[in-house]
Write a protein that holds these residues in place. Sequence first.
Motif, PDB file in Angstrom:
ATOM      1  N   SER A   1       0.822  -1.219   0.000  1.00 24.20           N
ATOM      2  CA  SER A   1       0.000   0.000   0.000  1.00 24.20           C
ATOM      3  C   SER A   1       0.854   1.267   0.000  1.00 24.20           C
ATOM      4  O   SER A   1       0.379   2.342  -0.390  1.00 24.20           O
ATOM      5  CB  SER A   1      -0.940   0.010   1.208  1.00 24.20           C
ATOM      6  OG  SER A   1      -0.218  -0.124   2.416  1.00 24.20           O
ATOM      7  N   PHE A   2       2.128   1.165   0.436  1.00 23.39           N
ATOM      8  CA  PHE A   2       3.033   2.318   0.444  1.00 23.39           C
ATOM      9  C   PHE A   2       4.078   2.251  -0.668  1.00 23.39           C
ATOM     10  O   PHE A   2       4.932   3.128  -0.775  1.00 23.39           O
ATOM     11  CB  PHE A   2       3.766   2.406   1.790  1.00 23.39           C
ATOM     12  CG  PHE A   2       2.875   2.625   2.971  1.00 23.39           C
ATOM     13  CD1 PHE A   2       2.200   3.819   3.144  1.00 23.39           C
ATOM     14  CD2 PHE A   2       2.686   1.616   3.910  1.00 23.39           C
ATOM     15  CE1 PHE A   2       1.369   4.021   4.233  1.00 23.39           C
ATOM     16  CE2 PHE A   2       1.855   1.801   5.001  1.00 23.39           C
ATOM     17  CZ  PHE A   2       1.189   3.007   5.167  1.00 23.39           C
ATOM     18  N   HIS A   3       4.008   1.221  -1.489  1.00 22.19           N
ATOM     19  CA  HIS A   3       5.073   0.939  -2.460  1.00 22.19           C
ATOM     20  C   HIS A   3       5.272   2.073  -3.462  1.00 22.19           C
ATOM     21  O   HIS A   3       6.367   2.612  -3.606  1.00 22.19           O
ATOM     22  CB  HIS A   3       4.740  -0.373  -3.184  1.00 22.19           C
ATOM     23  CG  HIS A   3       5.831  -0.905  -4.042  1.00 22.19           C
ATOM     24  ND1 HIS A   3       5.732  -0.972  -5.415  1.00 22.19           N
ATOM     25  CD2 HIS A   3       7.049  -1.421  -3.726  1.00 22.19           C
ATOM     26  CE1 HIS A   3       6.825  -1.529  -5.911  1.00 22.19           C
ATOM     27  NE2 HIS A   3       7.642  -1.798  -4.911  1.00 22.19           N
ATOM     28  N   LYS A   4       4.205   2.432  -4.154  1.00 24.99           N
ATOM     29  CA  LYS A   4       4.305   3.452  -5.200  1.00 24.99           C
ATOM     30  C   LYS A   4       4.741   4.796  -4.632  1.00 24.99           C
ATOM     31  O   LYS A   4       5.625   5.473  -5.179  1.00 24.99           O
ATOM     32  CB  LYS A   4       2.957   3.596  -5.921  1.00 24.99           C
ATOM     33  CG  LYS A   4       3.003   4.530  -7.113  1.00 24.99           C
ATOM     34  CD  LYS A   4       1.668   4.538  -7.854  1.00 24.99           C
ATOM     35  CE  LYS A   4       1.723   5.458  -9.065  1.00 24.99           C
ATOM     36  NZ  LYS A   4       0.410   5.471  -9.784  1.00 24.99           N
ATOM     37  N   GLU A   5       4.153   5.187  -3.514  1.00 24.62           N
ATOM     38  CA  GLU A   5       4.501   6.454  -2.865  1.00 24.62           C
ATOM     39  C   GLU A   5       5.979   6.493  -2.484  1.00 24.62           C
ATOM     40  O   GLU A   5       6.664   7.499  -2.701  1.00 24.62           O
ATOM     41  CB  GLU A   5       3.634   6.634  -1.622  1.00 24.62           C
ATOM     42  CG  GLU A   5       3.980   7.841  -0.766  1.00 24.62           C
ATOM     43  CD  GLU A   5       3.234   7.844   0.552  1.00 24.62           C
ATOM     44  OE1 GLU A   5       3.643   8.597   1.444  1.00 24.62           O
ATOM     45  OE2 GLU A   5       2.256   7.079   0.695  1.00 24.62           O
TER      46      GLU A   5
ATOM     47  N   ILE B   1      17.020  -3.595  -4.346  1.00 23.96           N
ATOM     48  CA  ILE B   1      16.389  -4.891  -4.099  1.00 23.96           C
ATOM     49  C   ILE B   1      14.979  -4.658  -3.569  1.00 23.96           C
ATOM     50  O   ILE B   1      14.794  -4.098  -2.491  1.00 23.96           O
ATOM     51  CB  ILE B   1      17.189  -5.723  -3.082  1.00 23.96           C
ATOM     52  CG1 ILE B   1      18.643  -5.892  -3.553  1.00 23.96           C
ATOM     53  CG2 ILE B   1      16.537  -7.091  -2.884  1.00 23.96           C
ATOM     54  CD1 ILE B   1      19.538  -6.560  -2.526  1.00 23.96           C
ATOM     55  N   ASP B   2      13.998  -5.093  -4.326  1.00 23.66           N
ATOM     56  CA  ASP B   2      12.597  -4.916  -3.922  1.00 23.66           C
ATOM     57  C   ASP B   2      12.102  -6.207  -3.279  1.00 23.66           C
ATOM     58  O   ASP B   2      12.086  -7.265  -3.908  1.00 23.66           O
ATOM     59  CB  ASP B   2      11.740  -4.564  -5.133  1.00 23.66           C
ATOM     60  CG  ASP B   2      10.448  -3.865  -4.741  1.00 23.66           C
ATOM     61  OD1 ASP B   2      10.009  -4.040  -3.585  1.00 23.66           O
ATOM     62  OD2 ASP B   2       9.887  -3.134  -5.583  1.00 23.66           O
ATOM     63  N   VAL B   3      11.718  -6.115  -2.005  1.00 27.37           N
ATOM     64  CA  VAL B   3      11.222  -7.270  -1.257  1.00 27.37           C
ATOM     65  C   VAL B   3       9.695  -7.230  -1.167  1.00 27.37           C
ATOM     66  O   VAL B   3       9.060  -8.128  -0.626  1.00 27.37           O
ATOM     67  CB  VAL B   3      11.867  -7.316   0.151  1.00 27.37           C
ATOM     68  CG1 VAL B   3      11.502  -8.592   0.900  1.00 27.37           C
ATOM     69  CG2 VAL B   3      13.395  -7.207   0.049  1.00 27.37           C
ATOM     70  N   THR B   4       9.100  -6.195  -1.723  1.00 28.57           N
ATOM     71  CA  THR B   4       7.657  -5.969  -1.592  1.00 28.57           C
ATOM     72  C   THR B   4       6.847  -7.049  -2.304  1.00 28.57           C
ATOM     73  O   THR B   4       7.222  -7.522  -3.380  1.00 28.57           O
ATOM     74  CB  THR B   4       7.293  -4.597  -2.186  1.00 28.57           C
ATOM     75  OG1 THR B   4       8.135  -3.606  -1.623  1.00 28.57           O
ATOM     76  CG2 THR B   4       5.845  -4.246  -1.915  1.00 28.57           C
ATOM     77  N   VAL B   5       5.746  -7.411  -1.688  1.00 30.75           N
ATOM     78  CA  VAL B   5       4.802  -8.361  -2.277  1.00 30.75           C
ATOM     79  C   VAL B   5       3.450  -7.667  -2.395  1.00 30.75           C
ATOM     80  O   VAL B   5       2.983  -7.043  -1.436  1.00 30.75           O
ATOM     81  CB  VAL B   5       4.665  -9.621  -1.400  1.00 30.75           C
ATOM     82  CG1 VAL B   5       3.596 -10.541  -1.960  1.00 30.75           C
ATOM     83  CG2 VAL B   5       5.990 -10.344  -1.308  1.00 30.75           C
ATOM     84  N   PRO B   6       2.790  -7.755  -3.557  1.00 30.49           N
ATOM     85  CA  PRO B   6       1.487  -7.101  -3.718  1.00 30.49           C
ATOM     86  C   PRO B   6       0.360  -7.858  -3.036  1.00 30.49           C
ATOM     87  O   PRO B   6      -0.538  -8.403  -3.667  1.00 30.49           O
ATOM     88  CB  PRO B   6       1.312  -7.052  -5.238  1.00 30.49           C
ATOM     89  CG  PRO B   6       2.124  -8.177  -5.748  1.00 30.49           C
ATOM     90  CD  PRO B   6       3.289  -8.324  -4.819  1.00 30.49           C
ATOM     91  N   ILE B   7       0.432  -7.888  -1.704  1.00 32.11           N
ATOM     92  CA  ILE B   7      -0.636  -8.495  -0.906  1.00 32.11           C
ATOM     93  C   ILE B   7      -1.689  -7.426  -0.609  1.00 32.11           C
ATOM     94  O   ILE B   7      -1.352  -6.335  -0.147  1.00 32.11           O
ATOM     95  CB  ILE B   7      -0.072  -9.075   0.406  1.00 32.11           C
ATOM     96  CG1 ILE B   7       0.808 -10.300   0.094  1.00 32.11           C
ATOM     97  CG2 ILE B   7      -1.193  -9.460   1.363  1.00 32.11           C
ATOM     98  CD1 ILE B   7       1.513 -10.859   1.304  1.00 32.11           C
TER      99      ILE B   7
ATOM    100  N   GLY C   1       2.415  -5.889 -13.640  1.00 30.56           N
ATOM    101  CA  GLY C   1       2.768  -7.294 -13.649  1.00 30.56           C
ATOM    102  C   GLY C   1       3.234  -7.794 -12.297  1.00 30.56           C
ATOM    103  O   GLY C   1       2.936  -8.909 -11.896  1.00 30.56           O
ATOM    104  N   SER C   2       4.012  -6.976 -11.588  1.00 26.76           N
ATOM    105  CA  SER C   2       4.541  -7.341 -10.272  1.00 26.76           C
ATOM    106  C   SER C   2       4.993  -6.071  -9.572  1.00 26.76           C
ATOM    107  O   SER C   2       5.103  -5.000 -10.194  1.00 26.76           O
ATOM    108  CB  SER C   2       5.723  -8.307 -10.409  1.00 26.76           C
ATOM    109  OG  SER C   2       6.826  -7.666 -11.034  1.00 26.76           O
ATOM    110  N   ALA C   3       5.286  -6.176  -8.281  1.00 25.61           N
ATOM    111  CA  ALA C   3       5.809  -5.021  -7.544  1.00 25.61           C
ATOM    112  C   ALA C   3       7.157  -4.594  -8.114  1.00 25.61           C
ATOM    113  O   ALA C   3       7.446  -3.398  -8.253  1.00 25.61           O
ATOM    114  CB  ALA C   3       5.940  -5.361  -6.061  1.00 25.61           C
TER     115      ALA C   3
END
Length: 224
Positions: free
Chosen positions: A82-86, A101-107, A121-123
């Motif tokens: 929820s904070f990824h794009k910002e 390194i992106d560890v984020t998961v689009p949960i 497609g993915s985070a």
Amino acid sequence: MKTNNPRKIAILGGTGKEGKGLAFRWALAGHTIIIGSRSPEKAAIAADEIIKLTGEEISISGTDNISAAKDADVIVLTVPFSFHKEMLESIKNYVQGKVFIDVTVPIVPPKVTRVQMPPEGSAAQQALSILGENVKIAAAFQNISYENLLSGNNVDCDVLVTGTDKETRTEVIRLVKDTGLFGLDAGPIENSVCIEGMTSILIGINKQFNVQASGIRITGIPRE
């Protein structure tokens, strides 16, 4: 085992559980760690907690996310989706030319056991679309629980690494090794959709078996 190539690693969103787990492992390996947070005070507290956990002389500090991104040569993003794009938009100017390194998961709660991917497609692909091609982007650690990272024990899980190019993936696999885990080149960043999606499946498996830290392991390959 101490690394032969110490890096300065900023873990943005590092006050969370996954960020602390990675900071713990990399600090023990001899890397310089900067915990980033929206609250510098919380980041400093997290750094102190990790010092106590290691019980060793380590190089770790806490500050705000942008200062951490400016000061490091490797950037690790461990924020909720929820904070990824910002977050990406706020640090874009400070990560150019660096390993990211992106560890984020689009949960997307409440249906956390359902795979839900963003339009890109993915985070990791969302990160590429925002940060641009001058950033060396990789996706890794999505399927490793913080319980395993903070245990300090050997972990019976593998880390699949995707990324924008072979050189970046190879560099990130070296950093995976420094955590005591086994990393594998999982190909181009487009493949991150499979790895990120696996996290929702693992959450469902955790619930089925009432466990906290199921993971994945690749069989049939030679290991060190």
